[in-house]
Design an enzyme around this catalytic site. Structure first.
Site, PDB file in Angstrom:
ATOM      1  N   ASN A 107       0.743  -1.203   0.017  1.00 41.48           N
ATOM      2  CA  ASN A 107       0.156   0.009   0.066  1.00 41.48           C
ATOM      3  C   ASN A 107       0.862   1.189  -0.023  1.00 41.48           C
ATOM      4  O   ASN A 107       0.566   2.348   0.708  1.00 41.48           O
ATOM      5  CB  ASN A 107      -1.011   0.118   1.237  1.00 41.48           C
ATOM      6  CG  ASN A 107      -2.079   0.956   1.022  1.00 41.48           C
ATOM      7  OD1 ASN A 107      -2.447   1.125  -0.160  1.00 41.48           O
ATOM      8  ND2 ASN A 107      -2.623   1.674   2.200  1.00 41.48           N
ATOM      9  N   ARG A 112       8.429   6.604  -2.587  1.00 41.79           N
ATOM     10  CA  ARG A 112       8.323   6.418  -1.162  1.00 41.79           C
ATOM     11  C   ARG A 112       8.996   5.312  -0.697  1.00 41.79           C
ATOM     12  O   ARG A 112       9.650   5.319   0.390  1.00 41.79           O
ATOM     13  CB  ARG A 112       7.016   6.695  -0.677  1.00 41.79           C
ATOM     14  CG  ARG A 112       6.871   7.525   0.522  1.00 41.79           C
ATOM     15  CD  ARG A 112       5.461   8.009   1.304  1.00 41.79           C
ATOM     16  NE  ARG A 112       4.965   6.835   1.922  1.00 41.79           N
ATOM     17  CZ  ARG A 112       4.839   6.583   3.116  1.00 41.79           C
ATOM     18  NH1 ARG A 112       5.799   7.217   3.738  1.00 41.79           N
ATOM     19  NH2 ARG A 112       4.230   5.437   3.678  1.00 41.79           N
ATOM     20  N   ARG A 157       3.824  -0.137   8.818  1.00 42.81           N
ATOM     21  CA  ARG A 157       4.556  -1.322   8.341  1.00 42.81           C
ATOM     22  C   ARG A 157       5.748  -1.748   9.531  1.00 42.81           C
ATOM     23  O   ARG A 157       6.593  -2.741   9.054  1.00 42.81           O
ATOM     24  CB  ARG A 157       5.160  -1.091   7.130  1.00 42.81           C
ATOM     25  CG  ARG A 157       4.027  -0.933   5.840  1.00 42.81           C
ATOM     26  CD  ARG A 157       4.744  -0.128   4.727  1.00 42.81           C
ATOM     27  NE  ARG A 157       3.722   0.415   3.921  1.00 42.81           N
ATOM     28  CZ  ARG A 157       3.272   1.842   3.935  1.00 42.81           C
ATOM     29  NH1 ARG A 157       3.672   2.505   4.988  1.00 42.81           N
ATOM     30  NH2 ARG A 157       2.524   2.062   3.249  1.00 42.81           N
ATOM     31  N   LYS A 199       1.141 -11.768  -2.112  1.00 40.97           N
ATOM     32  CA  LYS A 199       2.059 -10.969  -2.811  1.00 40.97           C
ATOM     33  C   LYS A 199       3.486 -10.652  -2.380  1.00 40.97           C
ATOM     34  O   LYS A 199       4.445 -10.733  -3.340  1.00 40.97           O
ATOM     35  CB  LYS A 199       1.463  -9.616  -3.129  1.00 40.97           C
ATOM     36  CG  LYS A 199       1.897  -8.822  -4.343  1.00 40.97           C
ATOM     37  CD  LYS A 199       2.963  -7.893  -3.915  1.00 40.97           C
ATOM     38  CE  LYS A 199       3.369  -7.079  -4.998  1.00 40.97           C
ATOM     39  NZ  LYS A 199       4.832  -6.204  -4.602  1.00 40.97           N
ATOM     40  N   PRO A 216       4.424 -12.726  -8.575  1.00 37.22           N
ATOM     41  CA  PRO A 216       3.756 -11.762  -7.947  1.00 37.22           C
ATOM     42  C   PRO A 216       2.451 -11.281  -8.284  1.00 37.22           C
ATOM     43  O   PRO A 216       2.692 -10.573  -9.550  1.00 37.22           O
ATOM     44  CB  PRO A 216       4.957 -10.623  -7.560  1.00 37.22           C
ATOM     45  CG  PRO A 216       6.194 -11.459  -7.926  1.00 37.22           C
ATOM     46  CD  PRO A 216       5.614 -12.321  -8.966  1.00 37.22           C
ATOM     47  N   ASP A 218       0.010  -8.136  -8.039  1.00 36.92           N
ATOM     48  CA  ASP A 218      -0.400  -6.866  -7.420  1.00 36.92           C
ATOM     49  C   ASP A 218      -1.398  -6.168  -8.344  1.00 36.92           C
ATOM     50  O   ASP A 218      -2.052  -7.076  -9.175  1.00 36.92           O
ATOM     51  CB  ASP A 218       0.840  -5.763  -7.319  1.00 36.92           C
ATOM     52  CG  ASP A 218       1.193  -5.385  -8.732  1.00 36.92           C
ATOM     53  OD1 ASP A 218       1.200  -6.203  -9.825  1.00 36.92           O
ATOM     54  OD2 ASP A 218       1.657  -4.176  -8.964  1.00 36.92           O
TER      55      ASP A 218
END
Length: 267
Positions: A107, A112, A157, A199, A216, A218
């Site tokens: 997310n 970033r 996280r 994922k 993966p 996403d």
DNA sequence: GACCAGGTATTGC
DNA sequence: GCAATACATGGT
């Protein structure tokens, strides 16, 4: 020295599989892996390919032309995606670094993620000279409380990263062993970590453990599969599904107009 | 200000 | 099981 074919720095280092390589004004890339610093450019690729560590890191011994040909023969659209970035290679990143980086990716957006990983290394990694830092060890992160990570601004996280570090440092999860374990077993083990779902587990398998069959899924890949490969499943891409995934992911991100009707506003 | 970003855990049905 | 929702932070 032989020219290395099917290897492009931008396609490999800016396709979303890694977060620590920085493009320099002269077009070269500088990065750190396993505590080694490297500056790589088109000019010095032949020398670097001779180096055992870096040759393996960039996966230069693998015949990507053959893999691309096989994947392309299987599907016309996949051929187009592969041809879009024929110089892309799947790196052999450190397992822990990949696990940790992709926990941080959830997310979140790529610029970033890069900033968070950079701060993580600067705050908790060993200095290795010239202002560079190694990726922090799981032992170092395991000794922290999640609150100690607030300065790297990774938000919710933090507790996931600490849990992963503790499970790896304590040996509850043996990342090296997962390189040869049954894929589904390896995936289940990774998903024991709080904050690791399908994922992130698959990203760890593909980018950190070089399990090239991992795929993966996403948001981009879900859209791509629906739009470009309706009715197809990842298994259809075979033992190099992970490489197919990376071609498709990169192709999709660079051509968002393919999904214009499904996305209100891209980027 | 709402909405989004290489998702996941939690909750409610 | 499966759909909704919160989650930190920063950019558009």
């Amino acid at each position: 020295m032989q020219k290395i074919l099917d290897f492009d720095l931008e396609q490999t280092l800016e396709c979303g599989q890694c977060f620590r390589w920085e493009r320099q004004p002269d077009g070269s890339y500088t990065g750190v892996a396993s505590g080694h610093i490297l500056n790589i450019s088109e000019e010095n690729i032949p020398q670097i390919a001779q180096d055992e560590f870096w040759g393996n890191y960039f996966d230069l011994k693998r015949d990507y032309a053959k893999i691309r040909a096989d994947l392309s023969a299987a599907d016309r659209t996949l051929a187009r995606a592969a041809q879009f970035a024929p110089g892309m290679r799947i790196l052999n990143q450190e397992p822990w670094e990949a696990l940790c980086s992709f926990i941080l990716s959830q997310n979140n957006n790529i610029p970033r993620i890069r900033g968070i990983v950079k701060r993580l290394c600067e705050q908790f990694g060993e200095p290795i000279g010239d202002g560079f830092f190694a990726f922090p060890t799981p032992e170092r992160i395991a000794a922290l409380e999640p609150e100690a990570l607030c300065e790297i601004r990774c938000g919710f996280r933090a507790k996931y990263v600490v849990d992963a570090a503790r499970k790896v440092a304590s040996g509850v999860i043996d990342l090296e062993r997962l390189k040869t374990a049954e894929l589904s077993d390896a995936r289940e083990q990774l998903m024991q970590i709080h904050g690791v779902g399908p994922k992130v587990a698959d990203c760890t398998l593909l980018y950190g453990l070089h399990r090239l069959e991992a795929f993966p899924m996403d948001v981009w890949m879900k859209r791509a599969m629906q739009t470009l490969f309706p009715g197809r499943s990842p298994e259809a891409f075979g033992c190099y599904a992970g490489i197919a995934q990376q071609y498709i992911f990169h192709y999709s991100r660079c051509n968002p107009e393919l999904f214009a009707q499904e996305r209100q506003h891209a980027g």
